[in-house]
Each structure stands twice: as structure tokens, then as C-alpha cells.
Scaffold this active site. Structure first.
Site, PDB file in Angstrom:
ATOM      1  N   TYR A 242       0.792  -1.224   0.000  1.00  0.00           N
ATOM      2  CA  TYR A 242       0.000   0.000   0.000  1.00  0.00           C
ATOM      3  C   TYR A 242       0.827   1.278   0.000  1.00  0.00           C
ATOM      4  O   TYR A 242       0.342   2.318  -0.421  1.00  0.00           O
ATOM      5  CB  TYR A 242      -1.053  -0.028   1.113  1.00  0.00           C
ATOM      6  N   HIS A 401      -6.456  -2.886   5.751  1.00  0.00           N
ATOM      7  CA  HIS A 401      -5.801  -3.889   4.904  1.00  0.00           C
ATOM      8  C   HIS A 401      -4.891  -4.829   5.698  1.00  0.00           C
ATOM      9  O   HIS A 401      -4.136  -5.601   5.116  1.00  0.00           O
ATOM     10  CB  HIS A 401      -5.023  -3.209   3.777  1.00  0.00           C
TER      11      HIS A 401
END
Lengths: 720, 720
Positions: A242, A401
Site C-alpha cells: 500500500y 488492509h
């Protein structure tokens, strides 16, 4: 709170978001000089020129990712941005006209849009199924507008600003205010989008909201995201996959702010946190450039992705030349049409012998914006294509996440993933696969503890797979020593993942004299009562041999369990083992790997494979080796060896057998753990402290004495 | 029979097997000129120099492949051969001494040897577990001896010839006479070994036995192998994987014969069959250089293997320069220290823009030494990295390495294997895996019909998997037309694989206007009574979607059957379908593929995966799509599409859906088959003759008329 708001733009010059007029002029002169810049220019030009004079569709939003309207809108913002760049380089009005015609269509469409018909998330988009994609659109369309701003009449500007942009910005900062103010990668994109549009449209209000949140109080917005999402050494809390994604809006908005609000000194903010973030992101890649798949991650993403091209080219112009970046830029094989891109193209043209690999080294990052929420260690050994990396994760949860994988272990060797992490269950952009979104199996399997290489207690995931609960805690490092390449040690603990259970894991990444690399993995667990403990090793490769007998479920097989990810595992084989050393060897590409496990008392071993319960064929079929035992307090001692070679072309193999002959746990109590491993006839002895981690404290076991939290001896001598 | 035997050597000059003195001198002058030759020389030199002055072990044979004694003896013959080369290039006696010391040890050891303790085959070796490896030893040790022959005294020669060689040659030509006389790759190696030793030791008897068999009657031996194992166009009956292996002794012995018996004109024999064999072998590779895995084949083998380096370098010196060979030689990145190797190194140094890919084209080979035993077609479409290859096999059995796979289909696209062949079940050289030999699953699964992509009747393999029976028959081509890249057609039949059942399969590899490539696959089957027909498609990739509902066996799964390979297949999912078109799409790397199947009446579809019954983890886990129906006479019509793209880095996918909307079988009788496929709203119509394959005959179906055995129309017009 407007003390932190800054004055209006001194003079609203354009372009200013992506590059300035003088930067564009400088860049132009390099296009015929540096091959990489020439190629990058030609590629953009041929893409854009194919659309000149054509009517570009701006369709009514309808499809999810992978579908026509989604892909068209995505292509449109890239097309407008590239056309805007070409307008500045060539001065040819046709490029401005192309952008204008598309923008005028959006000016008509956008005010009519409501929630996208395919929206499923809590932050639905207008143009796309999720607002995140609308934020992408704002970032690039904002820059495109700025790039051709000078070609528009005042009334055209008003039409576009009121039509194409205002409805989107209002939607973000009002309807989706909570989402806009999130400290999360979505928030970074949202703020970058609104901020870049603000700069492009000379709208101070937009820029202030982008910097300091919709309430302009500094509790959210881009500055808070700079401060909140990175640790002081640049680790991004959602993990490397990410940071790859978030680094783009961070760098693009910072790049625009550098021109529009130089007084912010945004690139120097927080000791140049954006530089640290980029370099930390690159250290978190495998030698093939793929990001280590911590948390939700697609394994195909590597540092040649568009986001990293952008970040590296901007970083080069801001932070100066960097040999490591040059290696990456060469593999990217394209540059931005920007000042930094031109400089990199020049450097590549002028540098001989650019190293083949990024300068990887052992790194340890803390997590949490104050650096006090655990962390992650990347222990490295070897050079070039023979590099091995052991990843040991003891971070905070990693926001939405994150996976339930405290004290997880992964091993990479020679570019291959050996002890694996599933990553995320997703076929990005494939419409048939749930519109390209995260698949249900992402939550149901990939993020569960059993999908990782860390202890599972009573077949339940850490924190009962409750994200909110997981977010409240983090693991902690106890000690580490990475000063010697051949003896690298990290210990960490986790006390909250399972109620009243203490988990403590210590990794020793050692180079044994003679060249064999081994990982000694000591996993202590302490509980008041008895529990079932499963320690899985997800591995990649083909089983070659075991030293124990097992029952293979050959004509019928069942799932290993019913819940918490266990329902996705086929039980291919199982063994009952007792007071011994269980050993199995597998082959991955051209190298053998063995796991030797100390078995204390009775235990079971399972060979499993994903695929059970996977009715939509959403998961890859991957094997695991799982050790199961029932105990209150125990220690799992495993030795992972990298050994030998297999050459099917030359029909030759060497050292295909494990050299580990015996594993003993000589002492294991609250104070110290002492383990002995017999390798090729010689003894490896490891002693560690479980309570006192002071570097000065003195300890002893029989005739062995040491100072500090650990000691490693081999063949009677300190290993070094 | 001695009319075919030739006179004694005119003058026994040495060296003569690998190169001559004048060739060595010529070669020497190139070593400092051509980088590839320099590198190859340095590599050999550093390997050999590491052994100078050291005592090289010649151990008592004990271990199977992968074990110490096996690998040591293998390394010894390579070391002697390379040292012999260096002796001729440098003139340094130390290289001759190294060879001599090792040979003297073999002179002591070899006469004492009996059947190897690990022998399991019907042709056990002495030095190695199988005689085949002993033959390898003879080939290289024979050349090594010849290379240093001039440095030995007469008594040393006698010691070595009587000790090291005679016992081995006698063992081959007496004890293993039947094996030595086989027309098979083992026989080629055996004759090359005995023949090269014969030339090296000036032993006419050895050379004559090598050329004409142990009885010297020409019914076996090298000449018979040149005539018997290749078809007239160079197809090697055991398939491409084994031509890779056999090409080495063919070329090395021929190379020696060229010097020692030039009057044989061995390289011109049978219209230069060795050149045809090499070029046919190269055409039977994928774009990454791997050999198509027909029959027993390891997928790792490619044209950079040592055997092909040797063959190509010799071919270059014999048959002259060849652009295609240059591409391969460049990828091999090493050359022989020989006349041809030097010439190739010079050509590579002097040639710019060597093409990245071998010049692949559509090729059809006949099988059988007279060319009347069926054959195999490789239909190609596309260029460079986008090349697609459809492999359609209707050969003879392929000796002991053949599989029961008449009318088998494989598809390769963009370098990837799409419709797969398992190849062989073997971990070559890995001692733990059955000593590196073919695994039991090779016979039990990999060679069975269900492991392929061709029809299985009543769950039995073709010829009941009886090799002797299979050897008696071959399939036959009915017609083919490959004159147009966009419309390539091949039809073949098989009448013996299943008693009283006629199998006929026609492949249309078509390029539809607009760019989509499709395979239309028509499989006719005719029987007197009803049978169960299974048509499997082994595919590589991840299932993306189906247009039919299926039951997934999610918590428990069973093997598909009990025998003939079915016991190795897990039944992951099954569907009942009826009078419809079943369609499924899968993703392999960056491309989508769809199979659309006409379902006439009731049928079942299974999704299976290998792994059942695989108690030793000897098989890879691979998926298949199997259509099952019960009928007497029927036709399976399948359309295989190559479509779209998937880019997970750029998060973009396109054309991920099949364009096939409908499949109809309009007529299907003894005379003609007419099928219609609706693709993207347009009709593809295919008509074929089932009896009359004359190019002149006229046929009609409704308003469509055509001449010859087939016709293809698209959107009302002839497709071309």
C-alpha cells in the site's frame, strides 16, 4: 483554526501542479538527447495522437472495475493528463482542444451523478464504483486542467470548474466527509485530488481542506496523513503493497505544493519523511522488484509500477541523485516527462555499469507514527541473485488492509518466495471476479491467521479476526542484533492476540561455516491452561521427502476445519509423531529447503492444500506443513535450511539432504531458553533470555557464559 | 556380411574423435578474438585447473542418480574430456597427466565391476545404475583418451585399453548384446560409445560393431539407427524431448567418423538426415526454447542444453552457416572448443541484430522411417513473443517413451503452455525421488490417456495402456492444409486405440477478422454400441467464470475413478448439462482463454485436479475440464479462444469475455460434418468431408458449395 491556513496564492500562474513553464522548457531540450526520455515521449505522443480529432466517449457510469465505463473513464484521465503535457512541450493547440472537449463533457455529466450503480463500499463513487477511483480522477484531471489552463477562456474555465470539479469536490468534502478525513490511503488520494484541483483552479478553500481536513483544523487532511501514516523511519502502516499505492498521491500533491506553496517546505516536512517512505518502500521489495506481500497485497506489483516511476522521478529532482534509484529507474524503462524524469534519463544515458540489483541491506522498521507500535525486520544474507531475506513481522494491525498475522515469518531466497504469505485474494480489474474487488475469500481466508506462518490457538484467528480489536494493539520487539551478517537475531512478543496467552518468537538467521544458511526459529507460548496450538509453514515447492511416515488421504479428502480459514484447507496427509525430530525437504526452483521440527511429547503433522470450500475457484492451490500439539506452555523449535542445488538441464543435484541430525531443548523457563542443533556432526548451541534483555547482564548455562540477551555457539566457539 | 565392413585405418593419427590437430590449431587462434569462445575457454580452464595436482576420486559404484558415486563418475568423464581439450590447445602436459591418472584408476576398477547395486532396469550398468550412463561414460572417456593418446607410452595405452575400455565394451557387445542392438536412444548412445572408443583405440572390430551391430550384419548399429529412428523429414520417433538427448551421440559419433572414416560421408547419409533431425528438433520448441513435452519429457529442458550446444556447433562446421542456429547459439551463450564453436563465436561477434526468436513456422512431420506411420502437426500463428502454436499428434507410439495419446491436442501461446501435457513424472537426478528415475506415476498417470487432451472411452486408456500393442499401430492423417496462416486445418483418424471404435479429429486454427485467434476442434467418434466418452482439456490457469452451474465438492472430495490414471484426479466440481453450449474462461498469465463446448443431449462436466492417490507427492497439482457423455456415434465440437488481456500492474483488463454465443452441429454423418459457430454476432461456418478427401471433389450443404475436403466461411464469405 485559521492560524494554520496560509495566504492566497501570490500570483496564480499556470501550469503549476505537475511542472512549471520553465521546467517544461528545460525538459523539452532533453527529448532528443536521452534515449529513455525520447522513448517515453514517443510513447505518450503515439497514445495521444491516436485520439486527436476523435470524439472521446464520456459514458454514463455503469460498470464495475474491468467493465467498459470504468476502463473508459480511467483511460480518459490518463489521456487528458498526457495531452496536457504534450500541449506544454509542443505548444500545439490540438492537445489543449482534446482536453477541453473531454472536460466539457464531464462538466455536463458530473453534476447529474449519484451513487454509482455498482457501488458496494461505504464510500461509493460517482464516476466509478468506489470514491477512491473518483479521487484518482481528480488527481489527474486536476493536473490536466492546470496544464491547459492558459488556453481556456474565462467562461470555459467557469463551466469546467463549476461543472466537472465542484460537484466532485463537494461530494468528497461534504457527503463523504468522514471518508475524506480518514487517515488511510483512500484519504491521501482524496486530499491529493481535492488539493490539486484547488491549486489548478486557484481555489484556496479546496487547498486548505486538502491540507488540514474538511474542518480545516489539522486533525485530518494531507499534513495529518504525512504525520500519521508513517513511522519516524518511513514505514507505512498499511505495509509495502500500500505504500506503493499511496506514494503516488503523496508525491504528486507534494510536487504541486512545492510550486504553489513553497513556504510549506513539504518535501522537508518531518525530516524528509517522503524520502524515507520511498526508500523504505524499495527496501521492502524482493530482488525481482515485487513488494513483499504483507497484509492485503497482489504479488504482481513491483517497483516498475507507474506509481514508483512517478515517485522516483520526483524524488530525484527534489532529493538529488541516488545510485539505488538509478537501478530501479533503469528497470522501469520509462520516465515522467518532467524535470526529474529528464534528469534520470540523462543519468542513465551517462552511467556505465548501473548495478543489476537495488542496494538491499538488513533493515528494521518501527511501526506507528511515534515509532512505538512494534515493527518489522527484514534480515538479509547474500549478494545479488543469491540474496536471502527473512521477514519477521511484529507490527500494528495495518488499518483495514491488515491481516491477523502477528509474529509472522516469511522467507525469500534467490528471488523466489519460499515460506509464503498468501497476500490478498483478488483478481484486480477482472469484472467476472466480483468486479475486480477484494474477493470474499480475502476476509474469509487470506487475512486469517492460519493463512500465515504464525501460531494459531484453538483454531481461532488472532483477535478473533476482529479488525477493530486488532487495531487497538501491536506486537513489541524485545531485542535484536543485526550487526553481524552471519548472526542476525530478532525477538518479539505478542500478548493481546489471544486472551491471557503470551507469544514470543525469536528468529536467528545464521550462516554456518561452510556456507549453509539456516533459520533457527524459537516460538515460545505460555498459557494458564491447555490449548491446541497449530504452527503452520506455508511453503512453495514440491515435497521431496520426509523422515516420518504419514497417511495420505488418497481416494477421499476432507477440509481441515470449519471456520477461521480452516475450511479452505484440504487435509492431504497427516502423521502422528512423538518425542522426535520431524523433518521434511522440499524443492523450489533450483534449491532444496528443509524444515526440521523438534517434537516434544505427542504432536500431529498435517500436509494441507488450499482449495476446500473454494466454490468460485478464487484461491490459488498452495501447500502447507502444520505442526499441531496440545499444551499450556511449550516452545516450538524449528530449523529451516537453505541447501544444495538441482539442475534438471545438466541432470545434476547436490546436497539434497538436510544436514540437521538432532534438535534438543536443553532448558526452557521464564528466564532462559537453550536449544542445541546437531548439524553435520557439529553442535550449534543457542541461548536466549526471556525476561532480561539488557545488553550488560551476564548469564550462564552449564559451562557456557554470555553477556546480553542471546548467544550463539557453533562447534564450541562463538559463531561470528 | 563383411562386404559392408571397411578396411583398417589407413594411418592411426590422433586426436581424431573430437577434433584433429589442425582444427585445434585453428581454434586456438580464435580464443583471444571472439568473446564467446574466450568465455567458454576460460570456464573450462577454471573447472579443470581446480583439479590439477589433486587426486581425483574414482569410487566403488554404489549410489543411484543424485548420489555421490553417480555424480562423481559423471563429473570425472567431463573432467577428462575437458582436460584432453586443454592439452591440445595449450600443449601443457599437466592436462594429459590429469587424464592419465584418472584413466589408470578406471583401468583397475572396471574389470572388477559387476551389475551396479542400485540397478533396477533390464540394462543394468557397471559404473552407473543403468548401462545408458555407462554409454555416456564411454563416449566422453573415449574422446578424452584420444585427445591425450599421443602423450601415453605403449604400455600405458595397453593398460588403459585392456582395463578401462575392454571390460565395458565386452559387457555391452556380449552380455548386453540385445540392448546394444536396440533401435532406440539407448542403442545410439551405446554404439556411439563403443564406436568412439574403437576409433580412439584403433580397434576396427569395435567400430564395425558400432556401425553395423554386434553381429556386424547391418540390422542394428549406428547406420541402422540413422535409418530407423527418424522419419524421412527428420522427425525422431521418440519425440522432441528425446531427440534432444539422442542428437548428442549421433553428432559426436558422426563427427568422429567424419575424421576417421570420411568415405562413409556420414553427414550426407540419407539426404543429410542429421541436419533434418536437428532443424526438426528446433522447430519442436516453444518460443522460450523448451521442447514441446510430447511423450516422456521433462519441461525444464530447452535448446540451451549441453546436447544442443554440441549438435549446433558441429552442424555449423558441417552444414555451414544458418541464421536460425545463430539465434539459438546466442541464447546458449557458450560454444564448444571446436572448429564449429569457434566459427559460431566469430559469427556472433560479427553479426548485429541477431533475431530474438528462432524462425518458427508451421511444420508437419511424418513419423516412421518410411514416413508412413502418421505424424504430428505444429500449426503456428503470430510473430515473436505473440506466437501461438497448436500441436496435434497422430504419430506412432514412440517406443518405450511413448504415451497413449493418439489425436492429442496442446496449445501454447505467448511462450506459455495453455492446453497442457503432463510430460513425465520424474525429478531427474534427485536421489530421494526414486533415485532420479522415472517415477511409478509416470506409467500409472502421466502416460495414460486421461492425462492428455484426447478422447477416453469407458475410462480405459488407448490400447489398454499396453506398450507392445500400441507399438503395432499408428494414427493417420486424413488431410491438411496449412497454405494460409489464417486458416490452417489438419484432420486425422485413429482406428486401433479402442477396438471397433473410429476416432476422427479435425483441428481448425483460425484467425477471425478483428484479430481473435480460435481453434475449432471437431472430434467425431463412431462405435457400434454405446460407450462412455470423456474428452479432457488439461489447462493451465485460474478459472475465471463458467456459464453453467456446478456443484463444488467443498468440504469433502473424492477421486474421479479407480484405474487408468483416473485415481490420480480429484473431482473438485461437477455439473449436469443438456442440449446447450457450456463455456468456461480461464486466465493464464496476462491472457484470457475460453473453451466453449457444444453439448448434445445429456452430459456431465468435471473440474478435476491431480493429487488424488499421490501418496509420495510425486505429481504437480494441475486442473482439467472434462466433458463426459454416453453415446455410440457423436461429435464433440469445441471452440478454444485466445482473447483479451489482463494487466495487474496497470490494473486494466480488456476483452475478458468469450465472444462465442452459439455452437450448432448442422449436419454430421458419414459423408460430411457441418458446424456453425456464432461469434460476436457473426457466423463462422465450417464444412468438412469425412470420407472423400480428394482436393477435386465437389460438395454442398444447403446453399454452400465447396471443392476439396473442407471449407470455412465467416460472415457469409470464405475465410481467408
Amino acid at each position: 483554526m485559521c492560524s494554520i491556513c496560509l495566504p492566497l496564492f501570490a500570483a496564480a500562474q499556470h501550469p503549476v501542479t505537475f511542472f512549471t513553464r520553465s521546467e517544461a522548457a528545460e525538459l523539452k531540450s532533453g527529448i532528443n538527447k536521452y534515449p529513455l526520455l525520447t522513448d517515453s515521449y514517443q510513447e505518450i505522443r503515439s497514445q495521444v495522437d491516436a485520439w486527436i480529432g476523435k470524439d472521446v466517449d464520456v459514458p454514463q457510469p455503469k460498470d464495475p472495475a474491468g467493465g467498459y465505463t470504468h476502463e473508459r473513464h480511467k483511460a480518459n484521465y490518463t489521456l487528458m493528463f498526457n495531452s496536457g503535457i504534450l500541449y506544454n512541450i509542443t505548444g500545439d493547440a490540438k492537445y489543449a482542444t482534446l482536453v477541453k472537449n473531454i472536460l466539457l463533457k464531464y462538466a455536463v455529466l458530473n453534476p447529474t451523478l449519484k451513487k454509482h450503480p455498482q457501488a458496494t463500499s461505504s464510500s461509493p463513487g460517482h464516476i466509478f464504483w468506489q470514491a477512491l477511483n473518483d479521487a484518482n480522477w481528480l488527481v489527474y484531471t486536476g493536473m490536466a486542467y492546470d496544464l491547459v489552463y492558459n488556453s481556456f477562456s474565462a467562461s470555459e474555465r467557469k463551466t469546467i470548474e463549476d461543472g466537472a470539479f465542484k460537484s466532485e469536490v463537494d461530494y468528497f468534502t461534504k457527503d463523504l466527509k468522514n471518508w475524506f478525513n480518514l487517515i488511510h490511503n483512500h484519504g491521501v488520494w482524496a486530499c491529493a485530488g481535492v488539493g490539486i484541483v484547488g491549486i489548478a483552479t486557484n481555489n484556496k478553500d479546496y487547498v486548505d481542506m486538502a491540507l488540514y481536513g474538511s474542518e480545516k483544523n489539522g486533525k485530518s487532511g494531507f499534513m495529518a496523513q504525512m504525520d500519521g501514516l508513517f513511522s519516524p523511519d518511513g514505514y507505512y502502516t498499511e505495509g509495502p503493497y500500500y505504500v506503493r499505492y499511496a506514494i503516488l498521491p503523496y508525491y504528486l500533491f507534494a510536487n504541486a505544493l512545492q510550486h504553489a506553496r513553497p513556504e510549506l517546505k513539504i518535501f522537508q516536512h518531518r525530516n524528509s519523511i517522503l524520502q524515507k517512505a520511498l526508500l523504505a518502500g524499495l527496501q521492502q521489495t524482493n530482488i525481482d522488484g515485487t513488494f513483499f506481500p504483507l497484509n492485503d497485497a497482489l504479488k504482481e506489483k513491483d517497483f516498475t509500477s507507474n506509481e514508483l516511476v512517478t515517485a522516483i522521478d520526483i524524488a530525484w529532482s527534489v532529493y538529488g541523485a541516488d545510485k539505488g534509484l538509478l537501478t530501479v529507474a533503469k528497470k522501469q524503462d520509462k520516465v515522467l516527462l518532467s524535470k526529474g524524469g529528464a534528469a534520470i534519463a540523462a543519468a542513465i544515458a551517462g552511467t556505465k555499469d548501473i548495478p543489476a540489483y537495488y542496494p538491499y541491506k538488513t533493515v528494521e522498521y518501527v511501526d506507528g507514527n511515534k515509532g512505538d507500535e512494534g515493527g518489522v525486520s527484514f534480515l538479509r544474507n547474500g549478494k545479488g541473485k543469491d540474496l536471502s531475506t527473512l521477514v519477521f513481522k511484529y507490527t500494528a494491525h495495518g488499518l483495514s488492509h491488515g491481516h491477523f498475522d502477528k509474529l509472522n515469518l516469511n522467507l525469500f531466497d534467490k528471488g523466489n518466495e519460499i515460506l509464503t504469505d498468501y497476500g490478498s485474494a483478488r483478481f484486480i480489474s477482472v469484472e467476472q471476479k466480483y468486479g475486480g474487488r477484494y474477493l470474499p475469500e480475502n476476509t474469509a481466508y487470506a487475512s486469517q491467521t492460519i493463512a500465515h506462518n504464525t501460531l494459531v490457538v484453538d483454531e481461532a484467528s488472532q483477535f478473533n479476526a476482529d479488525e477493530k480489536l486488532g487495531e487497538q494493539f501491536h506486537a513489541d520487539k524485545l531485542f535484536s542484533d543485526v550487526s553481524n551478517d552471519k548472526v542476525q537475531v530478532v525477538a518479539a512478543k505478542e500478548d493481546n492476540a489471544y486472551k491471557n496467552i503470551h507469544l514470543q518468537r525469536t528468529e536467528y538467521f545464521l550462516q554456518i561455516p561452510g556456507g549453509r544458511k539456516i533459520v533457527l526459529d524459537v516460538f515460545n507460548v505460555n498459557a494458564a491452561g491447555e490449548h491446541q496450538y497449530d504452527l503452520p509453514f506455508q511453503y512453495s515447492g514440491n515435497l521431496i521427502s520426509t523422515n516420518f511416515k504419514y497417511n495420505y488421504n488418497g481416494s477421499q479428502q476432507q477440509a481441515l476445519g470449519k471456520n477461521n480459514g480452516y475450511q479452505y484447507l484440504w487435509k492431504e496427509a497427516e502423521a502422528s509423531v512423538k518425542d522426535s525430530m520431524a523433518q521434511f525437504t522440499f524443492l523450489n526452483h533450483r534449491t532444496f529447503y528443509s524444515i526440521s521440527s523438534l517434537i516434544k511429547g505427542e504432536a500431529k503433522i498435517f500436509f494441507t492444500r488450499t482449495g476446500a470450500g473454494d466454490a468460485d475457484f478464487n484461491l490459488r492451490r498452495e501447500p502447507a506443513y502444520i505442526i499441531r500439539t496440545n499444551a499450556a506452555n511449550t516452545a516450538f523449535v524449528n530449523v529451516i535450511e537453505i541447501h544444495g542445488s538441482f539442475d534438471p538441464k545438466a541432470e545434476f543435484s547436490a546436497d539434497s539432504y538436510s544436514a540437521v541430525q538432532k534438535i534438543e531443548l536443553l532448558q526452557n523457563d521464564n528466564d532462559i531458553t537453550v536449544a542445541a542443533v546437531t548439524i553435520g556432526g557439529k553442535q550449534l548451541l543457542v541461548a536466549q533470555c526471556n525476561k532480561d534483555f539488557s545488553k550488560q547482564s551476564k548469564h550462564s548455562y552449564t559451562t557456557f557464559n554470555w553477556t546480553g540477551p542471546y548467544a550463539v555457539w557453533y562447534d564450541g566457539k562463538t559463531l561470528q
